[in-house]
Design a protein around this motif. Structure first.
Motif, mmCIF file in Angstrom:
data_model
loop_
_atom_site.group_PDB
_atom_site.id
_atom_site.type_symbol
_atom_site.label_atom_id
_atom_site.label_comp_id
_atom_site.label_asym_id
_atom_site.label_seq_id
_atom_site.Cartn_x
_atom_site.Cartn_y
_atom_site.Cartn_z
ATOM 1 N N GLY A 176 0.870 -1.116 0.107
ATOM 2 C CA GLY A 176 0.023 0.038 -0.037
ATOM 3 C C GLY A 176 0.935 1.026 0.086
ATOM 4 O O GLY A 176 0.136 2.204 0.575
ATOM 5 N N ARG A 177 2.003 1.407 -0.585
ATOM 6 C CA ARG A 177 2.959 2.158 -0.627
ATOM 7 C C ARG A 177 2.518 3.270 -1.729
ATOM 8 O O ARG A 177 2.644 2.927 -2.955
ATOM 9 N N GLU A 178 2.592 4.505 -1.333
ATOM 10 C CA GLU A 178 2.356 5.558 -2.282
ATOM 11 C C GLU A 178 3.691 5.749 -3.119
ATOM 12 O O GLU A 178 4.709 6.168 -2.337
ATOM 13 N N THR A 179 4.010 5.814 -4.127
ATOM 14 C CA THR A 179 5.256 6.044 -4.783
ATOM 15 C C THR A 179 5.419 7.346 -5.659
ATOM 16 O O THR A 179 4.197 7.794 -6.231
ATOM 17 N N VAL A 526 2.122 22.337 14.609
ATOM 18 C CA VAL A 526 1.332 21.429 14.853
ATOM 19 C C VAL A 526 -0.070 21.289 14.649
ATOM 20 O O VAL A 526 -1.132 21.600 15.567
ATOM 21 N N ALA A 527 -0.369 21.642 13.287
ATOM 22 C CA ALA A 527 -1.552 21.652 12.608
ATOM 23 C C ALA A 527 -1.971 20.633 11.750
ATOM 24 O O ALA A 527 -1.043 19.955 11.135
ATOM 25 N N GLU A 528 -3.162 20.609 11.298
ATOM 26 C CA GLU A 528 -3.567 19.612 10.422
ATOM 27 C C GLU A 528 -3.125 19.998 8.957
ATOM 28 O O GLU A 528 -2.754 21.104 8.779
ATOM 29 N N GLY A 529 -2.513 18.856 8.370
ATOM 30 C CA GLY A 529 -1.788 19.316 7.046
ATOM 31 C C GLY A 529 -0.445 18.815 7.396
ATOM 32 O O GLY A 529 0.599 18.839 6.270
ATOM 33 N N MET A 530 0.006 19.251 8.518
ATOM 34 C CA MET A 530 1.538 19.117 9.028
ATOM 35 C C MET A 530 1.612 18.189 9.892
ATOM 36 O O MET A 530 2.741 17.361 9.886
ATOM 37 N N MET A 531 0.914 17.987 10.624
ATOM 38 C CA MET A 531 0.878 16.865 11.951
ATOM 39 C C MET A 531 -0.719 16.463 12.094
ATOM 40 O O MET A 531 -1.307 16.989 12.948
ATOM 41 N N PRO A 532 -1.071 15.518 11.549
ATOM 42 C CA PRO A 532 -0.388 14.647 10.525
ATOM 43 C C PRO A 532 -0.019 15.145 9.293
ATOM 44 O O PRO A 532 -0.922 16.099 8.803
ATOM 45 N N THR A 534 0.022 15.959 5.079
ATOM 46 C CA THR A 534 -1.056 15.889 4.267
ATOM 47 C C THR A 534 -1.001 14.527 3.801
ATOM 48 O O THR A 534 -2.113 13.696 3.373
ATOM 49 N N TYR A 535 0.165 14.047 3.289
ATOM 50 C CA TYR A 535 0.142 12.661 2.483
ATOM 51 C C TYR A 535 -0.019 11.537 3.359
ATOM 52 O O TYR A 535 0.099 10.437 2.610
ATOM 53 N N ALA A 536 -0.240 11.502 4.775
ATOM 54 C CA ALA A 536 -0.464 10.610 5.607
ATOM 55 C C ALA A 536 -1.926 10.320 5.285
ATOM 56 O O ALA A 536 -2.918 10.901 5.777
ATOM 57 N N LYS A 537 -2.333 9.024 4.660
ATOM 58 C CA LYS A 537 -3.933 8.940 4.161
ATOM 59 C C LYS A 537 -4.318 7.569 4.942
ATOM 60 O O LYS A 537 -5.481 7.498 5.346
ATOM 61 N N ARG A 546 1.061 10.136 14.462
ATOM 62 C CA ARG A 546 0.942 10.128 16.078
ATOM 63 C C ARG A 546 2.183 9.901 16.753
ATOM 64 O O ARG A 546 2.393 10.656 17.760
ATOM 65 N N ARG A 547 2.678 8.720 16.651
ATOM 66 C CA ARG A 547 3.867 8.334 17.309
ATOM 67 C C ARG A 547 5.099 9.165 17.074
ATOM 68 O O ARG A 547 5.951 9.462 18.050
ATOM 69 N N LEU A 548 5.212 9.786 15.935
ATOM 70 C CA LEU A 548 6.100 11.163 15.776
ATOM 71 C C LEU A 548 5.947 11.923 16.490
ATOM 72 O O LEU A 548 6.929 12.867 17.160
ATOM 73 N N LEU A 549 4.694 12.633 16.694
ATOM 74 C CA LEU A 549 4.484 13.769 17.720
ATOM 75 C C LEU A 549 4.883 13.193 19.220
ATOM 76 O O LEU A 549 5.425 13.890 19.970
#
Length: 736
Positions: A176-179, A526-532, A534-537, A546-549
């Protein structure tokens, strides 16, 4: 400062094995004294895992249980390996090998290559991006700088997951990897890249592991030589191992179980590189008799910071969340985390810079403050804001400390002074080591007071000041130390990239901040689009964000500031909102129902395993989630029915007992004739291969092999186990 994480820079060497254990908490002591058999340490952030495992090695060495040269400790960065070597040296465990996976593999490959292949080892390329560019040119594919970087990352992912160019398209679809480009196009580039390497007789970073694995698999004599050298293994940050690194570890181990792994599934943030926490989470499946120790006493952060960190994970989902550790702070109470909303990004950066200047003015060292962001592109705004505020800073992930020209020149000058100091007038009035260092570095640009402003002059001064401070700490710990002793220390640190502290605010991405800590942390953007991002689907990608935060939050010892901006630029549309991860945690947001069941206290479990590894016994049993079948050789997820029976990929190496397989086939044929049914109705070929590879000793082990159900176990189990034991099967076992 605490039992787990803080000590003087150069502490005294303990005078006995028992002295090594002094100051450890009960769980850390349990780690340090568990020297036999497989050991799994589940260690939360700030719980002193490095302290526990280095004291474990040192205690074993000082007690005469472990031979220093027989221990190999591996981790993931040169900095972490250097820190481990330094701590072991301070504990009196000299001679232990502490290396990265790549460093250990490269050392073995260089030694055994002439014997295994012949001739010198091909040249190792430092940066593969130019080779990727040449491959793109050969394929007549145009790539800009960003695409070059992305394609290079895809090639690295392919190699650590042991995916060849022909399988790349299918592998990315399965994962399921986005290339970054069409998968077929990347596969073409990957193949051209490999061809170019062969033509130029070079290897890359990942080839070091791949080739070492190949040599150890193909040459049993070499594998046995390596195993004779290393008898005991310690793996730090085990949640970050890739399938390729796990395969190398298994080859180092052979059939032994003298292995200690340390990790935290909640700090898995590198899955995009092929890292997976599955090896950590499945450790007790592979090693049912393992001793498991949980470290949850957090010595780093205040209760207020820990509460926020626990709250983040309480809302998490997925397998890693099922194994989360609930931290318990051991520090006095501190200030509550501060949440701030700004109109735009420049205002957010200016607000952070203003608050940082106030903190420095109140006595907080600049080196104890960090600004952490999601992407490196956010750095420039904060660099400008700090420069405008007159605040010194250093960019983590930029040029390494010992590679800086002023540092190289300074060490050269110190080495010359150590060699010819008796004839140097500069040192005439310098009675001790710190004053000698100050005298030498004064000729290289160091002054007692920092230069005004920022820029290159200030950065150079900060580097020299770090060497001065290091000399002071070194002298305090080593009375009578000479300039020559300090030069040796600097050389060792340079080899390990163990840099001294630079007196400036740290700017770093959240990924680069892993393993570090500061008194004050500003988590910005720490806003939507940056955390998480945008490309985290997918759910998995969101949970990794979430773990990164969580990693960012747990970098803070005392002060934690979280901020976001409603717009990107002044006058822009204010359409941004705070990160969903803060819902229920920041003031004014509605609470979200959390998860229950995390371990709230340290624990030691010896030689036992249950399906719910971290469940509290008194809780009602939960339905066990089915986990994907994975190849026991390379770790790839299995979907083909035949491969799932073998528990390995079709093309992965087999360790099948050929004689047993033939005996099983003959026995199966006889059973089929007796029952008048096709042979595959007794057992399929794949099941026979799986049995011949596993060679089970009892019914429990036989029942775990896919294709052996309870009915067949009752009907054929005694015969199969007799064949596995080298005996003739019993008669009359063909009744239901």
């Amino acid at each position: 400062m605490t039992a787990a994480t803080h000590s003087t820079l150069f502490p005294r060497v303990p005078d006995s094995a028992d002295a090594v254990l002094e100051g450890l908490d009960p769980e850390q002591r349990a780690v340090a004294t568990a020297l036999h058999g497989p050991v799994c340490v589940l260690a939360g952030a700030g719980t002193g895992k490095t302290r526990a495992i280095t004291h474990r090695i040192a205690y074993g060495v000082r007690a005469g249980i472990l031979q220093p040269s027989s221990v190999l400790a591996v981790t993931f960065t040169n900095r972490a390996a250097g820190e481990m070597r330094g701590r072991l040296r301070q504990l009196g465990a000299v001679g232990v090998q502490a290396r990265t996976f790549h460093s250990a593999a490269l050392r073995q490959l260089q030694y055994f290559w002439p014997k295994a292949v012949g001739g010198p080892l091909p040249r190792l390329v430092d940066r593969k991006i130019q080779l990727v560019a040449d491959a793109a040119a050969a394929c007549r594919i145009r790539l800009d700088r960003g695409e070059l970087r992305d394609v290079t990352a895809e090639i690295e992912w392919s190699k650590v997951t042991q995916t060849v160019p022909a399988d790349y398209t299918a592998a990315t679809a399965k994962a399921g990897r986005e290339t970054p480009r069409d998968p077929a196009e990347i596969a073409q580039l990957y193949a051209a890249y490999e061809d170019l390497k062969r033509e130029r007789s070079v290897i890359d970073f990942e080839d070091v592991l791949l080739l070492t694995v190949a040599v150890l698999q193909d040459r049993h004599d070499i594998a046995e030589q390596v195993r004779a050298q290393y008898q005991h293994f310690v793996v730090d940050e085990y949640q970050d191992v890739s399938p390729l690194q796990q395969r190398l570890l298994e080859l180092w181990l052979g059939d032994r179980e003298n292995l200690c792994v340390v990790g935290d599934a909640s700090q898995t943030i590198y899955s995009f590189t092929g890292a997976t926490p599955d090896h950590l989470l499945d450790f007790r499946v592979r090693h049912p008799g393992a001793t498991v120790v949980k470290l949850v006493r957090d010595y780093r952060s205040t209760p207020q910071v820990v509460r926020l960190a626990n709250g983040l994970l309480a809302q998490a989902k997925g397998r890693a969340a099922d194994h989360r550790l609930e931290l318990v702070s051991q520090r006095p109470a501190g200030p509550e985390p501060v949440f701030t909303e700004y109109t735009d990004e420049p205002a957010e950066a200016e607000g952070a810079a203003r608050r940082i200047r106030e903190l420095i003015g109140s006595g907080v060292p600049a080196s104890e403050i960090a600004v952490l962001f999601r992407t490196n592109s956010q750095s420039e705004t904060y660099e400008q804001a700090l420069a405008d505020a007159g605040v010194p800073y250093q960019l983590r992930g930029a040029e390494r400390f010992f590679d800086r020209p002023e540092v190289r020149n300074a060490i050269t000058a110190l080495r010359a002074a150590a060699r010819f100091g008796g004839n140097d007038a500069l040192l005439d009035d310098a009675p001790d080591l710190p004053s000698q260092v100050r005298a030498v570095l004064s000729g290289k640009g160091w002054t007692p007071q920092p230069p005004a402003g920022s820029g290159a002059v200030r950065e150079s001064w900060e580097s020299l000041a770090a060497l001065v401070h290091l000399a002071q700490d070194f002298t305090a710990a080593n009375a009578g130390a000479t300039l020559a002793d300090l030069v040796v220390e600097l050389d060792e640190r340079a080899g390990a990239q163990h840099a001294p502290t630079v007196q400036g605010v740290t700017l770093a991405s959240l990924h680069a901040a892993k393993g570090l800590e500061w008194d004050v942390v500003f988590l910005v953007g720490v806003a939507e689009g940056m955390m998480p991002i945008t490309y985290a689907k997918t759910d998995e990608q969101i949970e990794e964000e979430r773990r990164l935060l969580y990693v960012g939050v747990t970098r803070a010892r005392e002060h934690l500031h979280l901020s976001w901006a409603l717009a990107r630029s002044p006058g822009g549309r204010a359409n941004r909102r705070p990160s969903r991860f803060l819902t229920g945690l920041r003031p004014g947001s509605q609470a979200v129902a959390g998860r229950a069941g995390a371990a709230g206290a340290g624990a030691v479990e010896r030689g036992s395993w249950t399906a719910a590894a971290t469940a509290v016994p008194e809780q009602a049993p939960r339905r066990r989630q089915r986990t994907p079948a994975r190849c026991r050789v390379c770790g790839r997820t299995l979907t083909d029915g035949g491969e799932m029976k073998l528990m390995r990929c079709e093309d992965c190496p087999s360790d099948m007992d050929e004689g047993l397989y033939e005996r099983l086939r003959e026995w199966r044929g006889e059973q089929a004739r007796r029952s008048g049914q096709p042979a595959f109705c007794v057992f399929t070929d794949k099941t026979l291969i799986a049995i011949a590879e596993a060679v089970p000793d009892d019914e429990h082990e036989l029942a775990r092999i896919p294709g052996v159900g309870m009915r067949k176990l009752r009907r054929y189990g005694a015969d199969v186990l007799a064949l596995c034991a080298g005996r003739d099967p019993a008669e009359g076992q063909d009744q239901d």
